[in-house]
Design a protein around this motif. Structure first.
Motif, PDB file in Angstrom:
ATOM      1  N   ALA A 229      42.977 -21.600 -10.223  1.00  0.00           N
ATOM      2  CA  ALA A 229      42.773 -20.309  -9.542  1.00  0.00           C
ATOM      3  C   ALA A 229      41.303 -20.081  -9.247  1.00  0.00           C
ATOM      4  O   ALA A 229      40.932 -19.637  -8.145  1.00  0.00           O
ATOM      5  N   TYR A 230      40.444 -20.405 -10.204  1.00  0.00           N
ATOM      6  CA  TYR A 230      39.001 -20.205 -10.046  1.00  0.00           C
ATOM      7  C   TYR A 230      38.463 -21.022  -8.873  1.00  0.00           C
ATOM      8  O   TYR A 230      37.613 -20.543  -8.109  1.00  0.00           O
ATOM      9  N   ASN A 231      38.962 -22.223  -8.721  1.00  0.00           N
ATOM     10  CA  ASN A 231      38.490 -23.106  -7.647  1.00  0.00           C
ATOM     11  C   ASN A 231      39.127 -22.808  -6.298  1.00  0.00           C
ATOM     12  O   ASN A 231      38.641 -23.273  -5.266  1.00  0.00           O
ATOM     13  N   SER A 232      40.219 -22.047  -6.305  1.00  0.00           N
ATOM     14  CA  SER A 232      40.959 -21.794  -5.058  1.00  0.00           C
ATOM     15  C   SER A 232      40.692 -20.424  -4.459  1.00  0.00           C
ATOM     16  O   SER A 232      40.848 -20.231  -3.254  1.00  0.00           O
ATOM     17  N   ILE A 233      40.305 -19.471  -5.299  1.00  0.00           N
ATOM     18  CA  ILE A 233      40.149 -18.086  -4.849  1.00  0.00           C
ATOM     19  C   ILE A 233      38.676 -17.788  -4.586  1.00  0.00           C
ATOM     20  O   ILE A 233      37.828 -18.018  -5.447  1.00  0.00           O
ATOM     21  N   GLN A 234      38.381 -17.286  -3.429  1.00  0.00           N
ATOM     22  CA  GLN A 234      36.998 -16.957  -3.077  1.00  0.00           C
ATOM     23  C   GLN A 234      36.565 -15.631  -3.703  1.00  0.00           C
ATOM     24  O   GLN A 234      35.502 -15.543  -4.315  1.00  0.00           O
ATOM     25  N   ASN A 235      37.384 -14.591  -3.536  1.00  0.00           N
ATOM     26  CA  ASN A 235      37.052 -13.281  -4.090  1.00  0.00           C
ATOM     27  C   ASN A 235      37.655 -13.149  -5.485  1.00  0.00           C
ATOM     28  O   ASN A 235      38.697 -12.535  -5.679  1.00  0.00           O
ATOM     29  N   ARG A 236      36.969 -13.740  -6.457  1.00  0.00           N
ATOM     30  CA  ARG A 236      37.490 -13.772  -7.822  1.00  0.00           C
ATOM     31  C   ARG A 236      37.300 -12.418  -8.501  1.00  0.00           C
ATOM     32  O   ARG A 236      36.255 -11.799  -8.375  1.00  0.00           O
ATOM     33  N   ASP A 237      38.303 -11.992  -9.249  1.00  0.00           N
ATOM     34  CA  ASP A 237      38.179 -10.749 -10.017  1.00  0.00           C
ATOM     35  C   ASP A 237      37.453 -11.030 -11.323  1.00  0.00           C
ATOM     36  O   ASP A 237      37.342 -12.181 -11.774  1.00  0.00           O
ATOM     37  N   ALA A 238      36.973  -9.962 -11.962  1.00  0.00           N
ATOM     38  CA  ALA A 238      36.163 -10.098 -13.173  1.00  0.00           C
ATOM     39  C   ALA A 238      36.923 -10.768 -14.306  1.00  0.00           C
ATOM     40  O   ALA A 238      36.356 -11.565 -15.065  1.00  0.00           O
ATOM     41  N   GLU A 239      38.213 -10.456 -14.430  1.00  0.00           N
ATOM     42  CA  GLU A 239      39.004 -11.049 -15.509  1.00  0.00           C
ATOM     43  C   GLU A 239      39.122 -12.552 -15.340  1.00  0.00           C
ATOM     44  O   GLU A 239      39.015 -13.311 -16.311  1.00  0.00           O
ATOM     45  N   LEU A 240      39.339 -13.001 -14.105  1.00  0.00           N
ATOM     46  CA  LEU A 240      39.423 -14.434 -13.845  1.00  0.00           C
ATOM     47  C   LEU A 240      38.108 -15.122 -14.193  1.00  0.00           C
ATOM     48  O   LEU A 240      38.095 -16.186 -14.831  1.00  0.00           O
ATOM     49  N   ILE A 241      37.005 -14.520 -13.793  1.00  0.00           N
ATOM     50  CA  ILE A 241      35.685 -15.112 -14.059  1.00  0.00           C
ATOM     51  C   ILE A 241      35.429 -15.217 -15.562  1.00  0.00           C
ATOM     52  O   ILE A 241      34.989 -16.260 -16.060  1.00  0.00           O
ATOM     53  N   GLU A 242      35.723 -14.151 -16.302  1.00  0.00           N
ATOM     54  CA  GLU A 242      35.493 -14.162 -17.746  1.00  0.00           C
ATOM     55  C   GLU A 242      36.422 -15.137 -18.462  1.00  0.00           C
ATOM     56  O   GLU A 242      36.008 -15.858 -19.379  1.00  0.00           O
ATOM     57  N   ASN A 243      37.693 -15.146 -18.056  1.00  0.00           N
ATOM     58  CA  ASN A 243      38.636 -16.079 -18.681  1.00  0.00           C
ATOM     59  C   ASN A 243      38.224 -17.526 -18.457  1.00  0.00           C
ATOM     60  O   ASN A 243      38.289 -18.366 -19.365  1.00  0.00           O
ATOM     61  N   TYR A 244      37.790 -17.810 -17.223  1.00  0.00           N
ATOM     62  CA  TYR A 244      37.363 -19.179 -16.908  1.00  0.00           C
ATOM     63  C   TYR A 244      36.146 -19.568 -17.739  1.00  0.00           C
ATOM     64  O   TYR A 244      36.061 -20.683 -18.268  1.00  0.00           O
ATOM     65  N   ALA A 245      35.210 -18.645 -17.892  1.00  0.00           N
ATOM     66  CA  ALA A 245      34.020 -18.922 -18.688  1.00  0.00           C
ATOM     67  C   ALA A 245      34.389 -19.157 -20.147  1.00  0.00           C
ATOM     68  O   ALA A 245      33.898 -20.103 -20.784  1.00  0.00           O
ATOM     69  N   PHE A 246      35.256 -18.337 -20.686  1.00  0.00           N
ATOM     70  CA  PHE A 246      35.648 -18.488 -22.088  1.00  0.00           C
ATOM     71  C   PHE A 246      36.355 -19.819 -22.309  1.00  0.00           C
ATOM     72  O   PHE A 246      36.034 -20.560 -23.252  1.00  0.00           O
ATOM     73  N   LEU A 247      37.316 -20.126 -21.451  1.00  0.00           N
ATOM     74  CA  LEU A 247      38.069 -21.372 -21.603  1.00  0.00           C
ATOM     75  C   LEU A 247      37.177 -22.585 -21.374  1.00  0.00           C
ATOM     76  O   LEU A 247      37.339 -23.622 -22.031  1.00  0.00           O
ATOM     77  N   SER A 248      36.221 -22.463 -20.460  1.00  0.00           N
ATOM     78  CA  SER A 248      35.268 -23.556 -20.224  1.00  0.00           C
ATOM     79  C   SER A 248      34.398 -23.781 -21.457  1.00  0.00           C
ATOM     80  O   SER A 248      34.088 -24.928 -21.818  1.00  0.00           O
ATOM     81  N   SER A 249      34.042 -22.680 -22.124  1.00  0.00           N
ATOM     82  CA  SER A 249      33.219 -22.817 -23.333  1.00  0.00           C
ATOM     83  C   SER A 249      33.987 -23.527 -24.438  1.00  0.00           C
ATOM     84  O   SER A 249      33.404 -24.271 -25.236  1.00  0.00           O
ATOM     85  N   LEU A 250      35.296 -23.313 -24.491  1.00  0.00           N
ATOM     86  CA  LEU A 250      36.112 -24.020 -25.483  1.00  0.00           C
ATOM     87  C   LEU A 250      36.114 -25.520 -25.230  1.00  0.00           C
ATOM     88  O   LEU A 250      36.362 -26.318 -26.148  1.00  0.00           O
ATOM     89  N   ASN A 251      35.848 -25.878 -23.979  1.00  0.00           N
ATOM     90  CA  ASN A 251      35.793 -27.289 -23.608  1.00  0.00           C
ATOM     91  C   ASN A 251      34.356 -27.798 -23.513  1.00  0.00           C
ATOM     92  O   ASN A 251      34.087 -28.822 -22.879  1.00  0.00           O
ATOM     93  N   GLY A 252      33.424 -27.056 -24.127  1.00  0.00           N
ATOM     94  CA  GLY A 252      32.049 -27.521 -24.249  1.00  0.00           C
ATOM     95  C   GLY A 252      31.168 -27.306 -23.047  1.00  0.00           C
ATOM     96  O   GLY A 252      30.021 -27.774 -23.025  1.00  0.00           O
ATOM     97  N   LYS A 253      31.643 -26.586 -22.029  1.00  0.00           N
ATOM     98  CA  LYS A 253      30.858 -26.381 -20.813  1.00  0.00           C
ATOM     99  C   LYS A 253      30.017 -25.111 -20.961  1.00  0.00           C
ATOM    100  O   LYS A 253      30.217 -24.108 -20.265  1.00  0.00           O
ATOM    101  N   TYR A 254      29.037 -25.165 -21.858  1.00  0.00           N
ATOM    102  CA  TYR A 254      28.274 -23.979 -22.213  1.00  0.00           C
ATOM    103  C   TYR A 254      27.274 -23.557 -21.148  1.00  0.00           C
ATOM    104  O   TYR A 254      26.992 -22.364 -20.985  1.00  0.00           O
TER     105      TYR A 254
END
Length: 467
Positions: A229-254
């Protein structure tokens, strides 16, 4: 709540329905025509004209119910598949109460217009049942929609409504429909008046699906769909952005995640799991620096900002000697809370913004649950059902809110709610913070922002009120 929902649904469809702009010169000209002979001829021509003409005539008649209804019937009969007729059918749902009446109304439409696309009207019922939540009924209506892409859009809307009540059935329904949603990926829109975009519908689905998985703690699956969703949606909502950041951090993408997560904490996201990921990310990217001091600076910046904002909102007014009843029918008044700081929240089951504020209110109420000098009164007001107490109790229980419920019923003679009137409430939700001396120190109408920030704001108001 349900009538507000239907209005929202109607407004959400305006982008698909041709509407006359505000300040329509044709309508103004008709209203300003002084020559009665000319006016009557123009009205006659409009009555024999196109769907747009009849819609203009409906607007012109305004509060003349008989003539307006006649023009509406003519529009529905002559141009049943027009955008204008569709909107009139949508409006007709607002006059009804109860799912059974709305179902019967829709069935009468299906019989009356066997060749007309009624997908939008069916979305009314699917969304109505999503509020219960009732997955079987939701599917009953979305599965009879003609356009599979619009079906997916209606399904996403229903799932979002269900998730606001209970994430579990919403996730179960979304998982069940995942395969069907994937069939829409890459398809083109069908040629019909709704013109649903398959790509946008699919993106909306995976966006909500990722969020449901995230809330359920299914992080691996959530990361898959949230990333898509993050890579497909241009106008991302705040929840999507935060969720993606959190999940990315779990995968070491700090490097990518830390700025977003740090800003979330600075803006009030103080859940322990977010704090922990900020801690790990900061320590990884800034070895040797004081992690605790960094996190404290983020949290303190948020609290100080809230303090500065709310200090400007303080008032000092005498609170009215209101009275309400608790769930057992016992009457309480302002005098019963002398010496205590009390928070009054005027709300109603049909009020969307009221319900939107409840997660924040629950957070705030939880903070003071063991403080005997702070009392929250959730006052149900402006009721519109025969048994408002049962309606309010069931509403809160279904959503698992642990509120101290009080009732401000509508007076049968005046048609007004006396407690709300005593505070001169003009719109709900309306919140009042009253100090131990019976003085109103803060009054707030409406709700906006995230739950954490709103809860902190209310907490700071309470602290200022009793300082």
């Amino acid at each position: 709540m349900k009538h507000i929902l239907l209005v929202i649904l109607m407004l959400s469809t305006l982008s698909m329905v041709a509407q006359e702009p505000e300040g329509n010169p044709k309508l103004e000209a008709l209203r300003n025509e002084k020559d009665q002979t000319v006016l009557q001829q123009r009205i006659k021509d409009l009555g024999n004209g196109s769907a747009e003409d009849l819609d203009l005539l409906i607007q012109y008649y305004g509060n003349d119910v008989a003539k307006k209804d006649a023009a509406t019937k003519s529009l529905l009969k002559k141009f049943p598949d027009s955008n204008q007729a569709r909107m009139q059918r949508m409006v007709s749902f607002l006059k009804l109460k109860g799912a059974e009446n709305m179902e019967a109304h829709l069935q009468s439409m299906i019989k009356a217009y066997p060749k007309v696309n009624l997908d939008m009207e069916k979305s009314m019922l699917s969304s109505l049942y999503a509020e219960e939540p009732n997955s079987a009924k939701v599917l009953q209506y979305v599965n009879t929609m003609e356009d599979p892409v619009f079906r997916l859009r209606a399904l996403v809307m229903a799932i979002e409504l269900m998730a606001a009540i209970d994430n579990t059935p919403a996730l179960e329904l979304a998982t069940k429909e995942l395969a069907n949603a994937k069939k829409m990926k890459g398809q083109t829109a069908l040629s019909n008046p709704l013109k649903a975009d398959p790509k946008a519908a699919y993106n909306d689905f995976i966006n909500i699906y990722g969020k449901l998985l995230f809330k359920a703690g299914k992080n691996d699956e959530a990361y898959q769909y949230t990333t898509e969703a993050y890579n497909s949606i241009q106008n991302r909502d705040a929840e999507l952005i935060e969720n993606y950041a959190f999940l990315s951090s779990l995968n070491g993408k700090y490097e990518e995640a830390l700025p977003v997560l740090a800003n979330a904490v600075k803006e009030g996201k103080h859940e322990q799991k977010y704090i922990e990921q900020v801690r790990r990310g900061y320590a990884k990217l800034n070895p040797g620096k004081d992690v605790d001091a960094y996190i404290a600076s983020l949290q303190n910046a948020f609290v100080e900002k809230i303090k500065m904002q709310v200090s400007k909102l303080m008032v000092n007014e005498t609170a009215p000697d209101f009275s309400v009843t608790d769930v057992n029918g016992k009457k309480v008044s302002l005098a019963d809370f002398k010496g205590k700081t009390i928070v009054l929240d005027f709300w109603a089951t049909w009020c969307g913004p009221c319900v939107a504020s409840f997660p924040a209110m629950q957070m705030a109420a939880n903070r003071y649950a063991k403080d005997p000098n702070v009392k929250f009164l959730f006052i149900h007001t402006w009721d519109n059902v025969p048994d408002p107490l049962t309606d309010a109790k069931n509403f809160l229980a279904k959503r698992d809110y642990k509120f101290d419920l009080y009732m401000d019923p509508v007076d049968k003679s005046t048609k007004r709610s006396p407690a709300a009137d005593s505070f001169k409430v003009k719109g709900i939700p309306a919140k009042f913070i009253i100090d131990g001396n019976g003085r109103i120190r803060f009054n707030i109408e409406g709700f906006e922002g995230n739950a954490e920030a709103a809860a902190e704001e209310l907490s700071q108001m309470i602290e200022l009120a009793r300082s």
